[in-house]
Design a protein around this motif. Structure first.
Motif, short mmCIF file in Angstrom:
data_model
loop_
_atom_site.label_atom_id
_atom_site.label_comp_id
_atom_site.label_asym_id
_atom_site.label_seq_id
_atom_site.Cartn_x
_atom_site.Cartn_y
_atom_site.Cartn_z
N ALA A 248 -9.78 5.51 13.06
CA ALA A 248 -10.41 6.25 11.96
C ALA A 248 -11.84 6.66 12.35
O ALA A 248 -12.27 7.78 12.04
N GLU A 249 -12.55 5.78 13.04
CA GLU A 249 -13.91 6.11 13.46
C GLU A 249 -13.90 7.24 14.49
O GLU A 249 -14.76 8.12 14.47
N LEU A 250 -12.93 7.22 15.39
CA LEU A 250 -12.84 8.29 16.38
C LEU A 250 -12.51 9.63 15.71
O LEU A 250 -13.08 10.67 16.07
N LEU A 251 -11.63 9.62 14.73
CA LEU A 251 -11.32 10.85 14.01
C LEU A 251 -12.52 11.36 13.24
O LEU A 251 -12.76 12.57 13.15
N LEU A 252 -13.29 10.44 12.67
CA LEU A 252 -14.54 10.83 12.00
C LEU A 252 -15.48 11.50 13.00
O LEU A 252 -16.06 12.56 12.72
N TRP A 253 -15.59 10.92 14.18
CA TRP A 253 -16.42 11.50 15.25
C TRP A 253 -15.89 12.88 15.65
O TRP A 253 -16.66 13.81 15.87
N ALA A 254 -14.57 13.01 15.72
CA ALA A 254 -13.97 14.27 16.16
C ALA A 254 -14.21 15.41 15.18
O ALA A 254 -14.15 16.57 15.57
N THR A 255 -14.49 15.10 13.92
CA THR A 255 -14.74 16.17 12.95
C THR A 255 -16.01 16.94 13.26
O THR A 255 -16.10 18.14 12.97
N THR A 256 -16.99 16.28 13.87
CA THR A 256 -18.27 16.95 14.14
C THR A 256 -18.52 17.14 15.63
O THR A 256 -19.45 17.86 16.01
N ASN B 39 -8.86 6.68 28.81
CA ASN B 39 -9.78 7.12 27.75
C ASN B 39 -11.08 7.68 28.32
O ASN B 39 -12.09 7.80 27.62
N ALA B 40 -11.05 8.05 29.59
CA ALA B 40 -12.28 8.48 30.28
C ALA B 40 -12.88 9.74 29.65
O ALA B 40 -14.10 9.87 29.57
N ARG B 41 -12.03 10.67 29.22
CA ARG B 41 -12.59 11.91 28.67
C ARG B 41 -13.35 11.64 27.37
O ARG B 41 -14.46 12.15 27.18
N ALA B 42 -12.76 10.88 26.47
CA ALA B 42 -13.45 10.58 25.21
C ALA B 42 -14.75 9.83 25.47
O ALA B 42 -15.78 10.08 24.80
N PHE C 42 -15.60 2.86 23.19
CA PHE C 42 -14.43 2.11 22.77
C PHE C 42 -14.68 0.61 22.84
O PHE C 42 -15.46 0.12 23.68
N SER C 43 -13.99 -0.13 21.98
CA SER C 43 -14.01 -1.59 22.04
C SER C 43 -13.00 -2.05 23.09
O SER C 43 -12.29 -1.25 23.70
#
Length: 312
Positions: free
Chosen positions: A215-223, A279-282, A289-290
């Motif tokens: 959910a936090e990553l999707l929040l980040w992806a919005t902006t 997950n290197a690109r993100a 990431f944790s």
């Protein structure tokens, strides 16, 4: 503050994303069929995304800064959304899946075990699309889940009416009874009861992500400004033996394994094929990431609390 439209958003990660978007100060609109009412302060549009005319009518004259699509499973759904949101948003984010890399469901370039799978292995800009297949049939869609996601990504990536970004999620865990797949509960229940767990002798690792982290990553992806697919997984792949060891320690029981041959059915996270993501690109784009082993014991505890007692 942005105007964000979430398609779906009624359960699990989508519901959590909606509350986090609101807490971050965004104006949020949820589009779903109305089975679940969103939290206070969220605009709710009731529409079946599979009905283009109904969806367009529900949207009216609204425009958004970004759309986050949590429930796109087929190229037909993607095509409807591409037409409905063309001219309404400059950015479209689709939640996709690790399953797009599963070599059992498509002919893909081989990746040696131990090498994390990069996004370019499945390029939505070139992936073939077949909208004429029976995507409206529930059984067909479920049996072709991975291919439906690949083709949905391809349609949105080529739509041209907005910038496209795809979040390819690892196996999502956490949340106890909210985890609707029941896969972690499957292991917790069987280990608690001392029941056998079917595993491959040479089980290969996979990757996971906590539902709150997704959910936090999707929040980040919005902006965030990236386009194209990004893999979303916590650090530290685990095979089924690693996973059941963590669960067994938390439950206080020994895991009982029953070995099956390669190619035979096994328990949900026993894999005889390799497609653990990188997950290197993100990370390079700025998302931290944790580690899977940091949150997994807590997720096991939540699942354990949700497992009915023997007397129940």
């Amino acid at each position: 503050m942005q105007k964000v439209c979430v398609i779906g958003g009624s359960r699990y990660v989508g519901k959590l994303l909606v509350t986090r978007l609101r807490a971050a100060g965004h104006r949020v609109t949820v589009v779903n069929r109305g089975s679940t009412v969103p939290p206070d302060g969220i605009e709710h549009l009731m529409a079946d995304r599979n009905d283009e005319a109904v969806l367009a009518a529900a949207l009216g004259s609204r425009t958004f800064d970004v759309v986050v699509d949590q429930v796109c499973y087929t190229p037909v759904q993607a095509a409807i959304a591409a037409r409905a949101f063309a001219g309404r948003t400059p950015r479209y984010v689709m939640t996709s899946t690790i399953e797009v890399y599963d070599p059992a469901t498509a002919v893909l370039p081989a990746v040696p075990p131990g090498i994390p799978v990069p996004e370019e292995l499945v390029d939505p800009a070139t992936w073939p699309v077949a909208t004429g297949l029976p995507w409206h049939d529930d059984a067909y869609r479920q049996a072709h889940y991975a291919e439906g996601k690949r083709q949905a990504e391809a349609v949105l990536a080529r739509a041209g009416g907005f910038a496209y970004a795809g979040v390819r999620s690892a196996h999502v865990l956490g949340g106890g009874a909210q985890e609707f797949t029941g896969r972690l509960a499957h292991y917790v229940g069987r280990i608690t009861r001392g029941a056998e767990i079917a595993v491959h002798a040479r089980a290969l690792p996979s990757v996971f992500i906590h539902h709150e982290e997704l959910a936090e990553l999707l929040l980040w992806a919005t902006t965030a400004g990236f386009t194209g697919p990004v893999n979303a997984c916590s650090d530290g792949p685990l095979d089924v033996y690693d996973l059941t060891a963590v669960i067994a320690e938390r439950v206080g029981r020994q895991a009982v394994h029953r070995t099956v041959a390669a190619g035979e059915p096994a328990s949900p996270f026993s894999f005889d094929r390799h497609y653990a993501m990188s997950n290197a690109r993100a990370k390079a784009l700025g998302f931290p990431f944790s580690r899977t082993t940091d949150w997994l014991p807590g997720a096991v505890a939540e699942a354990l609390a949700a497992v009915p007692s023997p007397a129940a």
